[in-house]
Design a protein around this motif. Structure first.
Motif, PDB file in Angstrom:
ATOM      1  N   LYS A 164      -7.378   8.951   0.329  1.00 32.28           N
ATOM      2  CA  LYS A 164      -8.810   8.804   0.605  1.00 32.28           C
ATOM      3  C   LYS A 164      -9.209   7.336   0.550  1.00 32.28           C
ATOM      4  O   LYS A 164      -9.956   6.845   1.407  1.00 32.28           O
ATOM      5  N   PHE A 165      -8.701   6.614  -0.454  1.00 33.42           N
ATOM      6  CA  PHE A 165      -9.001   5.188  -0.561  1.00 33.42           C
ATOM      7  C   PHE A 165      -8.496   4.424   0.656  1.00 33.42           C
ATOM      8  O   PHE A 165      -9.211   3.585   1.220  1.00 33.42           O
ATOM      9  N   CYS A 175      -5.476   8.490  -3.441  1.00 34.75           N
ATOM     10  CA  CYS A 175      -4.926   7.280  -2.830  1.00 34.75           C
ATOM     11  C   CYS A 175      -5.114   7.310  -1.311  1.00 34.75           C
ATOM     12  O   CYS A 175      -5.506   6.309  -0.702  1.00 34.75           O
ATOM     13  N   ALA A 194      -7.959   5.602   3.637  1.00 33.36           N
ATOM     14  CA  ALA A 194      -8.772   5.968   4.799  1.00 33.36           C
ATOM     15  C   ALA A 194     -10.097   5.217   4.793  1.00 33.36           C
ATOM     16  O   ALA A 194     -10.597   4.787   5.839  1.00 33.36           O
ATOM     17  N   GLU A 195     -10.686   5.055   3.613  1.00 31.46           N
ATOM     18  CA  GLU A 195     -11.940   4.303   3.502  1.00 31.46           C
ATOM     19  C   GLU A 195     -11.757   2.839   3.875  1.00 31.46           C
ATOM     20  O   GLU A 195     -12.704   2.184   4.316  1.00 31.46           O
ATOM     21  N   GLN A 196     -10.536   2.331   3.702  1.00 31.10           N
ATOM     22  CA  GLN A 196     -10.236   0.947   4.068  1.00 31.10           C
ATOM     23  C   GLN A 196      -9.747   0.829   5.519  1.00 31.10           C
ATOM     24  O   GLN A 196      -9.187  -0.184   5.920  1.00 31.10           O
ATOM     25  N   LYS A 197      -9.957   1.921   6.294  1.00 27.52           N
ATOM     26  CA  LYS A 197      -9.630   1.946   7.721  1.00 27.52           C
ATOM     27  C   LYS A 197      -8.131   1.918   7.990  1.00 27.52           C
ATOM     28  O   LYS A 197      -7.680   1.407   9.022  1.00 27.52           O
ATOM     29  N   GLU A 216       0.871  -1.167   0.000  1.00 23.55           N
ATOM     30  CA  GLU A 216       0.000   0.000   0.000  1.00 23.55           C
ATOM     31  C   GLU A 216       0.909   1.218   0.000  1.00 23.55           C
ATOM     32  O   GLU A 216       1.815   1.325   0.840  1.00 23.55           O
TER      33      GLU A 216
END
Length: 235
Positions: free
Chosen positions: A108-109, A106, A111-114, A27
């Motif tokens: 934001k993505f 990236c 963060a959305e995946q915790k 990541e």
């Protein structure tokens, strides 16, 4: 994280020789280079564009999964046991000047995946680039030059009177359960002598000389800034 990396390392060391397949994923703080990839790229062009991404952005997390044959429950087909690991990693720089480039989409993505960004910054396993690695190895590991330098120390009786008690103190500390030790470095000549003798006699000790010597056992690599102090670490 760096707080439990040792436990994960020991487990990986036990299973890696029995592993049939290893998969990994990263990541990162960004995934797009300055030049976009397309299906008409040659392998060489795809590699160059992918390398641009690796050079431009930082790794946030390394995912590893080790697949080991389940010898206790093997039937007609082999059964694999999966051992997944996720490591937060954070760029380390001796001067604290490492740049972290990011893509808003990236982040934001993630963060959305915790993704826990506080854990990434405060608990991420430190890593360095190749140039910094060579510099650190030169400081922490004895070289042929440093071993040769030992032969050039000509100690007077007064020097020995000052240094022998310090060497005895280091030996007592090394045999103890204490993790750190601080001693007065006296002067550059004494510090150089202590560094040479200590790294040769105790290969599992890391020492940094910055005036006064601080010795740390390498169970945990503690980075400290304490004025003019030196540091060593026991493994």
């Amino acid at each position: 994280t760096k707080s439990n990396f040792k436990e994960a390392y020991l487990l990986i060391s036990k299973i890696i020789d029995k592993t049939s397949v290893i998969s990994f994923d990263l990541e990162m703080t960004g995934i797009r280079g300055r030049r976009q990839q397309n299906y008409l790229d040659t392998p060489e062009e795809r590699y160059v564009k992918s390398r641009e991404v690796a050079d431009r952005f930082r790794i946030v997390q390394v995912g590893l999964c080790f697949f080991v044959k389940d010898e206790e429950h093997m039937g007609d087909k082999d059964k694999l046991l999966a051992y997944p690991f996720n490591f937060y990693v954070f760029p380390e720089d001796p001067n604290g000047t490492a740049l972290v480039n990011c893509e808003s989409g990236c982040l934001k993505f993630l963060a959305e995946q915790k993704m826990d960004f506080n854990k990434w910054i405060y608990e991420g396993i430190p890593y360095v680039n190749e140039k910094s690695e060579k510099s650190l190895r030169g400081k922490l590991l004895p070289t042929e030059e440093s071993k040769e330098a030992k032969k050039e120390f000509n100690l007077s009786e007064k020097d020995k009177e000052c240094l022998n008690p310090l060497l005895e103190t280091i030996e007592k500390w090394y045999q103890s359960e204490e993790k750190t030790l601080e001693i007065n470095g006296k002067n550059p000549f004494y510090r150089a002598y202590l560094h040479t003798i200590t790294t040769e006699k105790y290969p599992n000790v890391l020492m940094e000389s910055v005036g006064t010597h601080k010795f740390d056992k390498k169970n945990d690599f503690d980075q400290t800034e304490q004025g003019r102090k030196g540091s060593c670490t026991k493994t």
